[in-house]
Motif scaffolding. Structure first.
Motif, mmCIF file in Angstrom:
data_model
loop_
_atom_site.group_PDB
_atom_site.id
_atom_site.type_symbol
_atom_site.label_atom_id
_atom_site.label_comp_id
_atom_site.label_asym_id
_atom_site.label_seq_id
_atom_site.Cartn_x
_atom_site.Cartn_y
_atom_site.Cartn_z
ATOM 1 N N GLY A 18 47.034 38.879 27.534
ATOM 2 C CA GLY A 18 46.478 37.462 26.692
ATOM 3 C C GLY A 18 46.144 38.321 24.959
ATOM 4 N N TRP A 19 46.749 36.908 24.070
ATOM 5 C CA TRP A 19 45.823 36.744 22.980
ATOM 6 C C TRP A 19 44.929 35.830 22.559
ATOM 7 C CZ3 TRP A 19 49.135 41.129 20.503
ATOM 8 C CH2 TRP A 19 50.434 41.817 20.687
ATOM 9 N N THR A 20 44.950 36.226 21.470
ATOM 10 C CA THR A 20 43.149 35.016 21.321
ATOM 11 C C THR A 20 43.484 35.321 19.588
ATOM 12 O OG1 THR A 20 41.472 37.146 19.775
ATOM 13 C CG2 THR A 20 41.866 36.522 22.225
ATOM 14 N N THR A 21 44.795 34.877 19.203
ATOM 15 C CA THR A 21 44.833 34.943 17.926
ATOM 16 C C THR A 21 46.327 35.241 17.428
ATOM 17 O OG1 THR A 21 44.186 35.026 14.892
ATOM 18 C CG2 THR A 21 44.002 36.642 16.410
ATOM 19 N N GLY A 22 46.893 34.741 16.107
ATOM 20 C CA GLY A 22 48.207 34.547 15.055
ATOM 21 C C GLY A 22 47.695 35.710 14.098
ATOM 22 N N GLY A 23 46.882 36.289 14.013
ATOM 23 C CA GLY A 23 46.201 36.967 12.597
ATOM 24 C C GLY A 23 45.699 38.020 13.150
ATOM 25 N N HIS A 24 44.774 38.274 12.933
ATOM 26 C CA HIS A 24 43.803 39.463 12.105
ATOM 27 C C HIS A 24 42.226 39.263 13.011
ATOM 28 C CE1 HIS A 24 46.041 41.698 9.127
ATOM 29 N NE2 HIS A 24 46.465 40.896 9.750
ATOM 30 N N THR A 25 41.976 39.762 14.118
ATOM 31 C CA THR A 25 40.077 40.547 14.486
ATOM 32 C C THR A 25 39.487 41.343 13.693
ATOM 33 O OG1 THR A 25 40.922 41.677 15.751
ATOM 34 C CG2 THR A 25 41.372 39.643 16.866
ATOM 35 N N GLY A 26 38.064 40.792 13.544
ATOM 36 C CA GLY A 26 37.414 41.988 13.068
ATOM 37 C C GLY A 26 36.428 42.680 13.813
ATOM 38 N N ALA A 27 37.303 43.741 14.769
ATOM 39 C CA ALA A 27 36.668 44.625 15.889
ATOM 40 C C ALA A 27 37.435 45.850 14.796
ATOM 41 C CB ALA A 27 37.897 44.125 17.163
ATOM 42 N N ASP A 28 36.150 46.630 15.470
ATOM 43 C CA ASP A 28 36.180 47.918 15.436
ATOM 44 C C ASP A 28 37.555 48.538 15.767
ATOM 45 O OD1 ASP A 28 33.355 47.572 13.913
ATOM 46 O OD2 ASP A 28 33.021 49.107 15.481
#
Length: 472
Positions: free
Chosen positions: A403-413
């Protein structure tokens, strides 16, 4: 909190620092690549990747303007040791130029290098050698990278893509907005210029003198899954040759500093294209292995690797199954980027046959496609390019239960890795700016005087429009 050195390392002679950035590479991406390498073989249950064996901590990724950073702000945190806003390059949050660790190393006599599979003027490499208000100002970045700026600290070695950004707009292959021939300026500045694979292969690392500029693609270099090895060198090959050249040319000085970026890991994440993402990760592993081999024979060298951010919000396992299938990624032969480009050139009367007989079975390895998958790819072909790539990638992802939640970046470490002299000084969880401070302290350089010298640096590109930049 500033990072501290173990006393035993602090007392040692320090010479070379190799900083690697796996753009858009999160901890789940590492898990995906690891499981792909060992799927179907129970005897490999305890197998670990070259990255796993040098994990020392994590990096926090926020920028000054958002909890989710872009690559410009992320790389500036590493290069300047200070926060910047999304889109800023070698610049503080109040839009003032900041001296970078590469420039500080250069001013102290270190040899310097930048290697990337993106355009060499793209956000991450640019943040180490340029100072602009917006990452899209690549015309200005190209000039600054070869030393056409306030402090005239050109980079000694650059390998990557982006040749068009160095050619005037009237040139058949040029993409600048002006008529400046930056390649000609580089020649006048003494750069040995390399334009293709043959020139790269024939370069004699034992005799070449710096500076060197190798641009092996008009724009970004190919995804690893698409790369023609007769046309473009790999990231590992560029890394190996860059280290040989810098090592030989720094024997009479304090050493060298180089930033090496696996850029297209991120771009495949933007496309939600798991097999392409995977292949660039595996190539990054090869580059890391090449660096580790160098470190093993150079006790005065440290390798540090981390990511500027995670891209895509990758998930291994989608509701409701507790499973995912790495074997689905194995037969994929082309990136979603290349597939979409090819489909969009097809006439409508040939498109369905191309999708059914080539795209699905030959490119994506799906020999038993259902009607829904055929319709999805056909719909992708007539959709905007960005959406097309995500639809193609998600066709493979659905089969793999990824799965993918976005086509952009995330704020994960993201993971923090180190190997060699001083690696223990990075154990723990750190803000990305603290990693930048560590790099400077390891080299025993300071960016403060350079920041003062850059006060009158030109950071705005004439006629620039924000609409011309991307956010990778």
């Amino acid at each position: 909190m500033l990072l501290a050195y173990p006393l035993s390392v602090h007392a040692q002679k320090r010479k070379n620092l190799i900083f690697m950035i796996s753009d858009g590479f999160g901890m789940t991406s590492e898990a995906m690549a690891r499981e792909f390498m060992r799927y179907g073989n129970e005897d490999t249950m305890n197998w670990a990747s070259t990255m796993d064996t040098m994990l020392v901590g994590t990096s926090r990724t926020r920028s000054s303007s958002s909890l989710v950073t872009d690559s410009g702000a992320g790389a500036t945190a590493f290069s300047c040791g200070t926060k910047s806003y999304n889109g800023g390059i070698g610049i503080t949050s109040d839009k003032k130029p900041c001296g970078t660790v590469l420039e500080a190393a250069k001013s102290k006599g270190y040899r310097t290098g930048l290697v990337s599979t993106a355009r060499i003027t793209h956000a991450t490499p640019a943040a180490f050698a340029a100072h602009v208000a917006n990452r899209g100002m690549e015309d200005l970045i190209a000039l600054q990278e070869i030393g056409n700026n306030t402090i005239t600290h050109s980079v000694d070695l650059m390998f990557g893509g982006g040749r068009c950004q160095f050619l005037p707009k009237s040139h058949d292959d040029g993409c600048r907005s002006d008529e400046i021939d930056v390649l000609e300026l580089a020649k006048r500045a003494g750069y040995t210029r390399l334009a293709d694979r043959d020139a790269f292969d024939s370069l004699d690392t034992a005799s070449v003198r710096l500076p060197v500029l190798g641009l092996f693609a008009e724009s970004h270099m190919s995804f690893e899954i698409d790369r023609d090895e007769k046309e473009q060198p790999s990231l590992a090959e560029m890394t190996t040759k860059a280290l040989q050249i810098l090592d030989r040319n720094s024997q009479d000085g304090p050493g060298f500093f180089i930033m090496i970026e696996g850029a297209r890991i991120d771009m495949a994440g933007h496309d939600n294209d798991p097999a392409t993402h995977l292949r660039d990760i595996l190539q990054y592993w090869e580059a890391v292995a090449a660096v580790r081999k160098f470190v093993d024979s150079h006790s005065d060298t440290l390798l540090v690797s981390t990511s500027d951010h995670e891209t895509g919000g990758l998930t291994l396992g989608i509701d409701p199954q507790y499973e995912w299938h790495p074997e689905v990624l194995a037969p994929v032969r082309k990136s979603a980027e290349l597939i979409c480009s090819e489909m969009k050139r097809m006439s409508s009367d040939k498109l369905r046959d191309h999708v059914v007989n080539s795209v699905l079975p030959n490119y994506l390895g799906i020999s038993d496609a259902g009607d829904g998958e055929v319709l999805n790819i056909l719909s992708a072909a007539t959709s905007p390019t960005k959406l097309c790539k995500r639809m193609v990638g998600q066709t493979v992802s659905a089969r793999a239960h990824i799965g993918w939640t976005t086509g952009g970046h995330t704020g994960a470490d993201v993971g923090l890795y180190a190997y060699g002299a001083g690696a223990g000084g990075l154990r723990g969880s750190y803000e990305n700016t603290q990693i930048g401070a560590f790099l400077a302290r390891y080299l025993d350089v300071s960016m403060g005087s350079l920041t003062k010298a850059l006060v009158n640096e030109v950071t705005e590109q004439h006629g620039f429009s924000d609409g011309s930049s991307d956010s990778a």
